[in-house]
Design a protein around this motif. Structure first.
Motif, PDB file in Angstrom:
ATOM      1  N   ALA A  60      20.186  97.614  48.447  1.00  0.00           N
ATOM      2  CA  ALA A  60      21.629  97.876  49.759  1.00  0.00           C
ATOM      3  C   ALA A  60      22.607  96.568  49.721  1.00  0.00           C
ATOM      4  O   ALA A  60      22.817  96.225  49.202  1.00  0.00           O
TER       5      ALA A  60
ATOM      6  N   GLY B 123      24.860  95.139  52.393  1.00  0.00           N
ATOM      7  CA  GLY B 123      25.235  95.009  54.052  1.00  0.00           C
ATOM      8  C   GLY B 123      26.691  95.346  54.310  1.00  0.00           C
ATOM      9  O   GLY B 123      27.887  95.573  54.371  1.00  0.00           O
TER      10      GLY B 123
ATOM     11  N   GLY C 111      28.379  92.787  51.558  1.00  0.00           N
ATOM     12  CA  GLY C 111      29.191  92.575  50.923  1.00  0.00           C
ATOM     13  C   GLY C 111      30.117  91.185  50.866  1.00  0.00           C
ATOM     14  O   GLY C 111      30.270  91.163  49.852  1.00  0.00           O
ATOM     15  N   HIS C 112      29.049  90.282  51.223  1.00  0.00           N
ATOM     16  CA  HIS C 112      29.693  89.182  51.411  1.00  0.00           C
ATOM     17  C   HIS C 112      28.725  88.016  50.298  1.00  0.00           C
ATOM     18  O   HIS C 112      28.943  86.636  50.513  1.00  0.00           O
ATOM     19  N   SER C 113      27.905  88.326  49.908  1.00  0.00           N
ATOM     20  CA  SER C 113      27.691  88.289  48.402  1.00  0.00           C
ATOM     21  C   SER C 113      28.704  87.615  48.063  1.00  0.00           C
ATOM     22  O   SER C 113      29.928  88.084  47.320  1.00  0.00           O
TER      23      SER C 113
ATOM     24  N   ARG D 275      24.761  90.315  44.093  1.00  0.00           N
ATOM     25  CA  ARG D 275      23.519  90.264  44.146  1.00  0.00           C
ATOM     26  C   ARG D 275      23.170  91.579  45.035  1.00  0.00           C
ATOM     27  O   ARG D 275      22.209  91.943  45.282  1.00  0.00           O
TER      28      ARG D 275
ATOM     29  N   ASN E 226      27.246  80.824  60.932  1.00  0.00           N
ATOM     30  CA  ASN E 226      28.369  80.734  61.793  1.00  0.00           C
ATOM     31  C   ASN E 226      29.567  81.560  60.857  1.00  0.00           C
ATOM     32  O   ASN E 226      31.080  81.861  61.988  1.00  0.00           O
TER      33      ASN E 226
ATOM     34  N   SER F 285      25.690  91.001  57.702  1.00  0.00           N
ATOM     35  CA  SER F 285      24.769  91.929  57.754  1.00  0.00           C
ATOM     36  C   SER F 285      23.351  91.314  58.405  1.00  0.00           C
ATOM     37  O   SER F 285      23.165  90.549  57.814  1.00  0.00           O
TER      38      SER F 285
ATOM     39  N   ILE G 204      21.002  81.033  57.830  1.00  0.00           N
ATOM     40  CA  ILE G 204      21.336  79.351  58.345  1.00  0.00           C
ATOM     41  C   ILE G 204      22.525  79.441  59.432  1.00  0.00           C
ATOM     42  O   ILE G 204      23.455  79.855  59.299  1.00  0.00           O
TER      43      ILE G 204
ATOM     44  N   ILE H  24      15.374  97.007  54.633  1.00  0.00           N
ATOM     45  CA  ILE H  24      15.031  97.042  55.838  1.00  0.00           C
ATOM     46  C   ILE H  24      16.391  98.258  56.803  1.00  0.00           C
ATOM     47  O   ILE H  24      17.495  98.006  56.344  1.00  0.00           O
TER      48      ILE H  24
ATOM     49  N   TYR I 155      20.210  77.534  47.887  1.00  0.00           N
ATOM     50  CA  TYR I 155      19.941  78.651  49.193  1.00  0.00           C
ATOM     51  C   TYR I 155      20.819  79.345  47.966  1.00  0.00           C
ATOM     52  O   TYR I 155      22.033  79.630  47.413  1.00  0.00           O
TER      53      TYR I 155
END
Ligand SMILES: Cc1cc2nc3c(=O)[nH]c(=O)nc-3n(C[C@H](O)[C@H](O)[C@H](O)COP(=O)(O)OP(=O)(O)OC[C@H]3O[C@@H](n4cnc5c(N)ncnc54)[C@H](O)[C@@H]3O)c2cc1C
Length: 474
Positions: free
Chosen positions: A90, A92, A94-96, A100, A152, A157, A167, A218, A431
């Motif tokens: 999946a 979302g 694409g901010h990996s 990932r 922040n 997503s 977080i 999900i 993290y």
């Protein structure tokens, strides 16, 4: 004008025909009946986008990109891919930072079309998992409500942050975003469409929150809401050195004077660092900020910046940096980020040692090292890992290099790996949005006592290991 994406993609027949001629597919012909029409694309644009992420370090093209608009369509696609031995990830927003959300030679499910806000009630919102936190917040603020924890950056997503934890500045009080989920609709790796919560399929519910997308995609999330404050008094305080920053952060964490407490070490533009603490107090009236809240602190008071913002302005603060980095091109450079949680009892020593070896070139002129304490008591999702102490310190090297040279980012990835080994040996926890390679053994170590449960859930819900290959967990 509303454009119909399915028409733009040319309809299912075209895609099916492309698949049918794809001789490299394990089963040869892949124009299987039952594929949702018009939802697969192999356009160069879609493949190019799904081969990249915010990290710009890893490039892995999928065979096709799937754009569903319902849980049922996700189910069909996962079953279809699983039957053909294709991996599925999946994606979302694409901010990996390290591939990932990629599935080399497999199928990337672009979740952006599953973003509907379904209901907002007094204590919950039901949303498609492809919705961004900005979309969620916009819908809830119109009713005076908010998710208890916001990242922040709001353009992430819901599905993407729940996969890692999520977080924010209120984590000490409310845990991670993963701790504020009431129910999830998912499609498991073996194609079952299930609902899970603390009472229904609880093993699956646990394995999904912070479980790195290993067991299910999900599709819909029911998220807890609380009353939104109207305004925020924000206090940015500056310190001459790392020691005095940490001392005040610990003091404020202990007395709970701020509703949000964060902090960072930033390049000062002259080869050194500036030490910054960010505190916020939520309020509803039109009172001026109460400066007594700063009593007993040792910051350089002349430099303090105190602002009174709407809750939305405060939550959107990162957008200014994003706009700047987009305008100077640095948003598109590689981002070899490194994020970790240090044990509260060791944080100052380890962070100070690492800081000694870092220069502003390691983060770039607009980068930063996030550093602040948080209380771990509200973190309850078993797969979101945290040092086993009451206080942990996020210690994150948020690199925004000014150059896009691949050699530079390769060296930073290698540094990230070395730093990880160093802090892990002292009880720190990753993290898992960091940019460096991890092996299966590393993940086993990362999940620690939770590892057997994750492995069991993987065998139960994704026995063919279809989902989310980008973390290389299994
Ligand atoms: C500028 C910036 C600021 C950030 N700030 C924060 C912050 O304040 N707090 C924080 O916690 N993190 C932060 N992050 C990290 C971010 O939360 C993670 O990288 C997150 O995974 C990205 O979300 P995404 O929607 O872009 O996910 P993607 O990169 O698209 O996906 C991330 C992972 O989640 C999986 N995934 C995506 N959607 C689903 C789904 N529906 N079901 C199951 N798995 C799914 C993907 O397969 C992938 O493995 C930040 C990242 C950036 C780039």
């Amino acid at each position: 004008m509303t454009l119909n994406r399915r028409k733009l993609l040319g309809g299912g027949l075209t895609c099916a025909a492309v698949f049918a001629t794809d001789a490299t597919t394990p089963t040869g012909a892949v124009d299987s009946p039952g594929l949702p029409a018009g939802t697969f694309t192999r356009s160069a644009k879609a493949i190019g986008e799904a081969s990249e992420d915010f990290g710009h370090i890893i490039h892995r093209p999928p065979r096709a990109v799937f754009r569903p608009s319902s849980t049922a369509e996700v189910g069909t696609a996962i079953r279809w891919a699983g039957d053909r031995g294709l991996k599925v990830a999946a994606r979302g927003q694409g901010h990996s930072t390290y591939g990932r959300a990629m599935a080399e030679g497999g199928i990337v499910i672009d979740m952006r079309g599953i973003n509907a806000i379904q209901h907002v009630d007094a204590d919950r919102i039901v949303v498609g998992a492809g919705a961004t936190w900005r979309e969620v917040l916009t819908a809830t603020l119109s009713k005076g409500l908010t998710p208890p924890v916001l990242t922040n950056y709001l353009e992430l997503s819901v599905g993407g942050t729940l996969a890692v934890g999520g977080i924010g500045g209120t984590t000490s009080r409310h845990g991670m975003q993963a701790d504020n989920v009431l129910e999830l609709d998912v499609v498991t790796g073996d194609g079952r469409e299930l609902t899970c919560s603390a009472d229904l399929n609880p093993d699956l519910f646990d394995a999904i929150r912070g479980g790195l997308g290993q067991c299910a995609v999900i599709t819909r999330a029911t998220l807890r809401l609380i009353r939104a404050p109207g305004r925020v008094h924000r206090f940015q305080l500056f310190y001459p050195d790392f020691r005095s920053l940490t001392a005040d952060q610990r003091l404020m964490l202990a007395d709970g004077r701020f509703d949000q407490l964060q902090g960072a070490i930033l390049p000062d533009g002259a080869g050194g660092w500036r030490y910054q603490l960010d505190g916020a107090i939520f309020h509803d009236g039109d009172a001026a900020p109460d400066l007594e809240v700063l009593d007993g602190l040792s910051d350089q008071r002349d430099g303090a910046v105190v602002s009174d913002l709407t809750y939305l302005e405060d939550a959107s603060a990162f957008a200014r940096l994003e706009a700047l980095l987009r305008s100077n091109g640095q948003w598109a450079n590689p981002h070899p980020w490194w994020l970790t949680f240090l044990r509260g009892s060791h944080a100052e020593r380890i962070a100070a040692e690492i800081l000694q070896d870092l220069t502003s070139d390691d983060v770039g002129p607009f980068g930063r090292i996030t550093y602040y304490p948080l209380l771990t008591g509200a973190l309850l999702s078993p797969f979101v890992r945290m040092p086993a102490e009451d206080v942990a310190f996020p210690f994150n090297i948020i690199r925004f290099p000014s150059s896009n040279a691949a050699a530079g980012s390769k060296a930073m990835v290698a540094k990230n790996r070395a730093l990880y080994e160093r802090v892990r040996s002292e009880g720190a926890v990753l993290y898992p949005v960091s940019a460096f390679p991890m092996t299966g053994d590393d993940w086993q170590d990362h999940f620690g006592p939770a590892w057997p449960r994750l492995r069991q859930a993987k065998e139960r819900y994704d026995p063919r290991h279809t989902l989310t290959p980008g973390y290389q967990v299994f």
